[in-house]
Design a protein around this motif. Structure first.
Motif, PDB file in Angstrom:
ATOM      1  N   VAL A   1     -16.132  -4.890 -12.170  1.00 26.93           N
ATOM      2  CA  VAL A   1     -15.392  -3.716 -11.617  1.00 26.93           C
ATOM      3  C   VAL A   1     -13.926  -4.409 -12.218  1.00 26.93           C
TER       4      VAL A   1
ATOM      5  N   LYS B   1      -5.904  -8.068 -12.713  1.00 24.77           N
ATOM      6  CA  LYS B   1      -7.429  -7.757 -13.517  1.00 24.77           C
ATOM      7  C   LYS B   1      -8.586  -8.417 -12.638  1.00 24.77           C
ATOM      8  N   CYS B   2      -9.252  -7.580 -11.961  1.00 27.64           N
ATOM      9  CA  CYS B   2     -10.145  -8.266 -11.243  1.00 27.64           C
ATOM     10  C   CYS B   2     -11.458  -7.984 -11.848  1.00 27.64           C
ATOM     11  N   ASN B   3     -12.393  -9.068 -11.709  1.00 28.04           N
ATOM     12  CA  ASN B   3     -13.788  -8.922 -12.548  1.00 28.04           C
ATOM     13  C   ASN B   3     -14.632  -9.544 -11.317  1.00 28.04           C
ATOM     14  N   ILE B   4     -15.434  -9.161 -10.917  1.00 32.08           N
ATOM     15  CA  ILE B   4     -16.458  -9.712 -10.014  1.00 32.08           C
ATOM     16  C   ILE B   4     -17.813  -9.071 -10.319  1.00 32.08           C
ATOM     17  N   ARG B   5     -18.868  -9.497 -10.016  1.00 28.01           N
ATOM     18  CA  ARG B   5     -20.318  -8.966 -10.223  1.00 28.01           C
ATOM     19  C   ARG B   5     -20.244  -7.691 -10.869  1.00 28.01           C
ATOM     20  N   GLY B   6     -20.267  -6.493 -10.471  1.00 26.05           N
ATOM     21  CA  GLY B   6     -20.558  -5.292 -11.302  1.00 26.05           C
ATOM     22  C   GLY B   6     -19.292  -5.044 -12.327  1.00 26.05           C
TER      23      GLY B   6
END
Lengths: 353, 295
Positions: free
Chosen positions: B15, B8-13
């Motif tokens: 995503v 599960k990736c979560n970065i600025r926008g």
């Protein structure tokens, strides 16, 4: 944007403090060029100009295993390290923003995102050399895409905070930074003026999309194709080149099959070759044309800005001087000082294998 | 395709990657037979029972899948089956390279791995109520069979249907017996031709595929034309379409390029700024006029 001040004598402790986030990488000298290396901050070269290979190698490694096949099952394979990358110049950060847009559109790439998530990007200001042209591509300053950004003002640095992650990381070094004063701001404005005056390349890059489109059938491509070695250096050193190839590799030691992803180049002959041997771009000039139209025209239609960030890596790397500057000059009917142009005018027959 | 170890990736926008698009799904070959000397037909079924129906109903005719075998690599193949007949995926595969040679060694009940379906596919909703004119050449019948069967399965949604198919010899014609049976149907027009007939037994037309246009009788403004075949064929067929008066954006063609990822990343299918794997492989004649080097 939040801005702080860092005294120069505190730079080494500042970097050591940040290294609690992860492995510390920064620009160090290698021969007459620079590379990003995992070294202690004492070795970092603060006035380093462009590195040989851009920072894309941290997000899409030159070669990496994406899947493993074992006991009739595919397994995802991640090789992610927490890293602090120091010394990215504004052009490098702009290129990473292009990377981010590209790798998160449609089908987001999990490998890219994992690497990005585990990286703290610490930018560093630079002074241009004779091959820099970021003032022409509108990438000489940067507002987003970094976590921290250091502007080198001699006896001090300005520390810009660009993301929540950057703000968080400042807690690791909170005793070293202080608030800015009006004097610092004035010095920064002076520094920007000085930097602006240092650019040497002058060229009309803004009109490139139309000029390239109109010159699609220009004989200049043939001339460059004659000189081009199809070595792929331009694409490997370009910070916004995203292409890769995927291949399976059998590891005899572990009896595993690795699905590898590695950098690939559109100037290689096999790039557009399909099964049965039909090649959509047999001629070198066709492949060069693809590179330049994709970078300067195609990217524009898709993302609103060209994919060239003016870092000058192709300018210093191409053995036959085929680069954004000479191509643009040739298309603008200014005679470029380049090997390929001299070769074309001397009518030397070159034998290609 | 969500797996327990999927990231599960979560970065600025914000995503979020719910499934790894590079992760292949296991499928079983349930049936295979030779269509011609070097083209083989494969029917495969996804091994995971929970995914069979969602995978085989949620795609468009004209899309493709990435088929892979460990150690032989991965390549794109058009889906020959139609989502209106779910349960199985069907592929026509010609033996031309490393991966396809390995595929030809497989037997029923062996495993292959699939990713996809990818690509834009044919805009079937846009074709409702219109006359359809298919022109296939050689192996081009494989992707066109998908949309042809779709149209026949929902026959009442379309106007007149013409199917023109040309092959080198009777032996090179894909689905020959299937098309012979289709010729007997009276709800659509199926015309077959061969360039040459060494057997002397061919009962239908002999000549290039454009020679079949004399049978075509469609309402030009209300017609969708679809062509797929070897690169050399497009120009001649498109000229015939234009002679009939079919508009540029009603002429569809499905194209071939080298692809390694299928998801618009690896770049090897790029044509100017279009990635054939996500912006194609189905293009209109307008795209072809607008994007140089497309065909």
């Amino acid at each position: 944007m939040r801005v702080f001040k860092l005294k120069r004598e505190n730079f080494i402790p500042f970097m050591k403090g940040l290294s609690k986030f992860g492995e510390l990488w920064g620009p160090v000298r290698k021969g007459d060029r620079y590379v990003y290396a995992n070294e202690p901050p004492e070795k970092f070269v603060l006035n380093a100009i462009r590195t040989i290979v851009p920072a894309k190698k941290f997000f899409l490694p030159q070669k990496s295993t994406i899947l493993k096949f074992k006991n009739n099952e595919w397994l995802e394979h991640y090789d992610v390290k927490k890293r602090v990358i120091f010394g990215l110049h504004p052009c490098d950060i702009h290129a990473l923003n292009i990377y981010h847009k590209f790798y998160t559109r449609l089908y987001p790439d999990p490998y890219y995102l994992k690497n990005r998530e585990n990286t703290l990007i610490v930018g560093l200001s630079c002074l241009p050399d004779e091959n820099c042209f970021c003032h022409l591509t509108d990438t000489e300053t940067v507002n987003e895409g970094f976590d921290l950004f250091l502007t080198d003002l001699g006896d001090k640095f300005l520390v810009w905070v660009g993301s929540p992650k950057g703000d968080e990381s400042l807690k690791l070094v909170k005793d070293l930074i202080e608030d800015t004063t009006q004097k610092d701001i004035d010095e920064y404005v002076e520094w920007r003026k000085k930097r602006r005056s240092m650019f040497k390349v002058s060229l009309d890059l803004e009109g490139m999309p139309e000029i390239l489109t109109f010159n699609y059938d220009s004989p200049i491509w043939e001339q460059m194709g004659e000189a081009c070695l199809s070595c792929g250096t331009c694409t490997m050193v370009c910070p916004s080149c995203t292409c890769f190839d995927i291949d399976d590799e059998f590891d005899i030691r572990t009896d595993e099959m690795n699905r590898q992803r590695y950098w690939y180049s559109c100037v290689f002959r096999e790039y557009s070759m399909v099964a049965g041997g039909h090649n959509f771009r047999e001629a070198r000039s066709e492949r060069l044309k693809l590179w330049y139209t994709h970078k300067l025209v195609g990217f524009m239609s898709e993302y609103g800005s060209p994919a060239c960030v003016g870092c000058g890596r192709c300018v210093v790397s191409c053995p036959v001087d085929i680069n954004v500057i000479t191509v643009a000059k040739a298309l603008l009917k200014e005679k470029p000082d380049a090997f390929w142009a001299r070769m074309a005018s001397s009518n030397v027959e070159v034998q290609h294998a | 395709m969500l797996k327990a170890n999927a990231p599960k990736c979560n970065i600025r926008g914000n995503v979020v990657v719910e499934e790894n698009p590079y992760f292949p799904e296991r499928a079983r070959i349930v049936r295979k037979f030779d269509l011609t000397r070097d083209v083989r037909f494969f029917q495969v079924r996804i091994c995971d029972q929970d995914k069979v129906m969602t995978w085989t109903t949620n795609y468009k005719p004209g899309q493709f899948m990435m088929i892979s075998l460990p150690n032989a690599g991965e390549a794109p193949f058009s889906i020959t089956s139609t989502p209106s007949r779910p349960g199985l995926f069907e592929f026509c595969i010609r033996k031309v390279g490393r991966l396809t040679s390995k595929l030809f060694e497989l037997k029923e009940n062996d495993f292959i791995w699939l990713r996809g379906p990818f690509g834009n596919g044919f805009p079937v909703e846009m074709m409702y109520g219109k006359d359809l004119l298919f022109v296939a050449g050689g192996l081009g019948a494989a992707p066109l069979r998908s949309v042809l069967l779709y149209a026949l399965d929902y026959r009442d949604r379309f106007g007149k249907i013409f199917y023109l198919y040309g092959a080198k010899t009777p032996d090179d014609m894909l689905f020959r017996e299937e098309f012979f049976r289709m010729k007997e149907r009276d709800d659509f027009e199926c015309y077959l031709t061969v360039d040459a007939d060494p057997t002397g037994l061919w009962p239908f037309d002999i000549g290039v595929v454009t020679s079949l246009f004399k049978y075509v009788n469609v309402d030009a403004d209300n017609t969708v034309a679809i062509v797929c075949g070897p690169p050399v064929m497009y120009k001649y067929v498109v000229d015939e379409f234009l002679k009939i008066g079919i508009p540029d954006d009603h002429i569809f063609m499905t194209l071939e390029r080298k692809m390694k990822c299928g998801i618009g990343k690896c770049g090897q299918c790029v044509v100017e700024h279009k990635y054939t794997c996500v912006d194609g492989p189905v293009f209109t004649l307008w795209d072809v006029k607008n994007i140089r080097t497309l065909i």
